[in-house]
Design a protein around this motif. Structure first.
Motif, PDB file in Angstrom:
ATOM      1  N   VAL A 198       0.852  -1.183   0.000  1.00 16.08           N
ATOM      2  CA  VAL A 198       0.000   0.000   0.000  1.00 16.08           C
ATOM      3  C   VAL A 198       0.892   1.239   0.000  1.00 16.08           C
ATOM      4  O   VAL A 198       1.897   1.297   0.711  1.00 16.08           O
ATOM      5  CB  VAL A 198      -0.921   0.003   1.242  1.00 16.08           C
ATOM      6  CG1 VAL A 198      -1.652   1.326   1.385  1.00 16.08           C
ATOM      7  CG2 VAL A 198      -1.909  -1.151   1.167  1.00 16.08           C
ATOM      8  N   GLU A 199       0.520   2.199  -0.820  1.00 14.31           N
ATOM      9  CA  GLU A 199       1.207   3.483  -0.809  1.00 14.31           C
ATOM     10  C   GLU A 199       0.513   4.337   0.249  1.00 14.31           C
ATOM     11  O   GLU A 199      -0.636   4.721   0.091  1.00 14.31           O
ATOM     12  CB  GLU A 199       1.121   4.151  -2.178  1.00 14.31           C
ATOM     13  CG  GLU A 199       1.815   5.501  -2.220  1.00 14.31           C
ATOM     14  CD  GLU A 199       1.607   6.201  -3.536  1.00 14.31           C
ATOM     15  OE1 GLU A 199       2.528   6.157  -4.375  1.00 14.31           O
ATOM     16  OE2 GLU A 199       0.515   6.770  -3.726  1.00 14.31           O
ATOM     17  N   LEU A 200       1.230   4.603   1.322  1.00 13.06           N
ATOM     18  CA  LEU A 200       0.738   5.471   2.389  1.00 13.06           C
ATOM     19  C   LEU A 200       1.357   6.848   2.163  1.00 13.06           C
ATOM     20  O   LEU A 200       2.575   6.994   2.179  1.00 13.06           O
ATOM     21  CB  LEU A 200       1.160   4.938   3.765  1.00 13.06           C
ATOM     22  CG  LEU A 200       0.915   5.870   4.946  1.00 13.06           C
ATOM     23  CD1 LEU A 200      -0.581   6.076   5.185  1.00 13.06           C
ATOM     24  CD2 LEU A 200       1.597   5.327   6.200  1.00 13.06           C
ATOM     25  N   THR A 201       0.506   7.827   1.938  1.00 14.14           N
ATOM     26  CA  THR A 201       0.995   9.186   1.754  1.00 14.14           C
ATOM     27  C   THR A 201       0.637   9.987   2.992  1.00 14.14           C
ATOM     28  O   THR A 201      -0.531  10.096   3.357  1.00 14.14           O
ATOM     29  CB  THR A 201       0.375   9.843   0.502  1.00 14.14           C
ATOM     30  OG1 THR A 201       0.699   9.043  -0.643  1.00 14.14           O
ATOM     31  CG2 THR A 201       0.910  11.254   0.303  1.00 14.14           C
ATOM     32  N   THR A 202       1.669  10.506   3.638  1.00 13.76           N
ATOM     33  CA  THR A 202       1.485  11.421   4.764  1.00 13.76           C
ATOM     34  C   THR A 202       1.848  12.810   4.257  1.00 13.76           C
ATOM     35  O   THR A 202       2.396  12.962   3.162  1.00 13.76           O
ATOM     36  CB  THR A 202       2.372  11.023   5.955  1.00 13.76           C
ATOM     37  OG1 THR A 202       3.743  10.955   5.521  1.00 13.76           O
ATOM     38  CG2 THR A 202       1.951   9.667   6.518  1.00 13.76           C
TER      39      THR A 202
ATOM     40  N   PRO B  14       3.075  16.173  -0.066  1.00 14.62           N
ATOM     41  CA  PRO B  14       2.841  14.740   0.106  1.00 14.62           C
ATOM     42  C   PRO B  14       4.151  13.968   0.177  1.00 14.62           C
ATOM     43  O   PRO B  14       5.125  14.291  -0.499  1.00 14.62           O
ATOM     44  CB  PRO B  14       2.056  14.357  -1.150  1.00 14.62           C
ATOM     45  CG  PRO B  14       2.458  15.365  -2.164  1.00 14.62           C
ATOM     46  CD  PRO B  14       2.759  16.641  -1.419  1.00 14.62           C
ATOM     47  N   LYS B  15       4.175  12.936   1.029  1.00 15.70           N
ATOM     48  CA  LYS B  15       5.345  12.075   1.193  1.00 15.70           C
ATOM     49  C   LYS B  15       4.873  10.622   1.113  1.00 15.70           C
ATOM     50  O   LYS B  15       4.558   9.990   2.120  1.00 15.70           O
ATOM     51  CB  LYS B  15       6.023  12.324   2.544  1.00 15.70           C
ATOM     52  CG  LYS B  15       6.575  13.720   2.704  1.00 15.70           C
ATOM     53  CD  LYS B  15       7.742  13.936   1.778  1.00 15.70           C
ATOM     54  CE  LYS B  15       8.404  15.280   2.029  1.00 15.70           C
ATOM     55  NZ  LYS B  15       9.619  15.421   1.265  1.00 15.70           N
TER      56      LYS B  15
ATOM     57  N   ARG C  56      -4.193  13.489   8.381  1.00 18.49           N
ATOM     58  CA  ARG C  56      -4.569  13.336   6.972  1.00 18.49           C
ATOM     59  C   ARG C  56      -3.594  12.400   6.259  1.00 18.49           C
ATOM     60  O   ARG C  56      -2.381  12.577   6.328  1.00 18.49           O
ATOM     61  CB  ARG C  56      -4.568  14.693   6.284  1.00 18.49           C
ATOM     62  CG  ARG C  56      -4.856  14.613   4.816  1.00 18.49           C
ATOM     63  CD  ARG C  56      -4.756  15.980   4.156  1.00 18.49           C
ATOM     64  NE  ARG C  56      -4.824  15.835   2.722  1.00 18.49           N
ATOM     65  CZ  ARG C  56      -4.132  16.550   1.862  1.00 18.49           C
ATOM     66  NH1 ARG C  56      -3.332  17.507   2.293  1.00 18.49           N
ATOM     67  NH2 ARG C  56      -4.243  16.338   0.578  1.00 18.49           N
ATOM     68  N   VAL C  57      -4.155  11.398   5.563  1.00 13.60           N
ATOM     69  CA  VAL C  57      -3.351  10.480   4.752  1.00 13.60           C
ATOM     70  C   VAL C  57      -4.094  10.188   3.447  1.00 13.60           C
ATOM     71  O   VAL C  57      -5.282  10.456   3.318  1.00 13.60           O
ATOM     72  CB  VAL C  57      -3.049   9.137   5.472  1.00 13.60           C
ATOM     73  CG1 VAL C  57      -2.183   9.345   6.705  1.00 13.60           C
ATOM     74  CG2 VAL C  57      -4.319   8.392   5.815  1.00 13.60           C
TER      75      VAL C  57
END
Length: 138
Positions: free
Chosen positions: A20-24, A31-32, A69-70
């Motif tokens: 899974v691509e988790l973007t924080t 976005p990271k 937020r993610v």
């Protein structure tokens, strides 16, 4: 607590993806994205959430503590996005939640998951890793 079936439908393929691509997001909103193992939970305190296991000192944990937020998406093992993004809210779990995440990762990833979680606990200590739970914004 989110409704597990409604969350599963909102997540779609993300709920069962191997990676899974988790973007924080940084304080200024950049976005990271990172690839991460994740498991969908059907019951218990994290029911309806996607749980992930990571280093407690990682930047993604620091960013989640700053803003919940993610964004979640399916990806390959190197993080190449292969699916639609789903906006969500994440939280860092306590020790009991982290233990449940380890169990979920072990159940989903089998021998490789058990090896990773056990080796990390043995060599770095259980407190070196932490669980994250994320739910889609529905």
């Amino acid at each position: 607590m989110p409704d597990p079936e409604r969350s599963r439908r909102a997540l779609g393929d993300i709920a069962t993806a191997k990676y899974v691509e988790l973007t924080t997001y940084t304080r200024d909103g950049r976005p990271k994205p990172v690839p991460i193992w994740a498991a969908f939970v059907d019951s218990g305190p994290e029911a309806g959430e996607l749980v992930m296991w990571t280093q407690a000192s990682s930047w993604k944990v620091k960013r989640i503590r700053n803003t919940s937020r993610v964004s979640l998406a399916t990806c390959d093992r190197v993080g190449k996005n292969v699916g639609e993004h789903v906006e969500g809210t994440a939280r860092v779990l306590d020790d009991a939640g982290t233990a449940r995440v380890r169990q979920a990762i072990n159940a989903k990833y089998g021998l490789v998951g058990r090896f990773a979680t056990t080796a990390s606990s043995l060599f770095k200590g259980k407190s070196s890793t932490i669980g994250i739970a994320a739910a889609p914004n529905i």
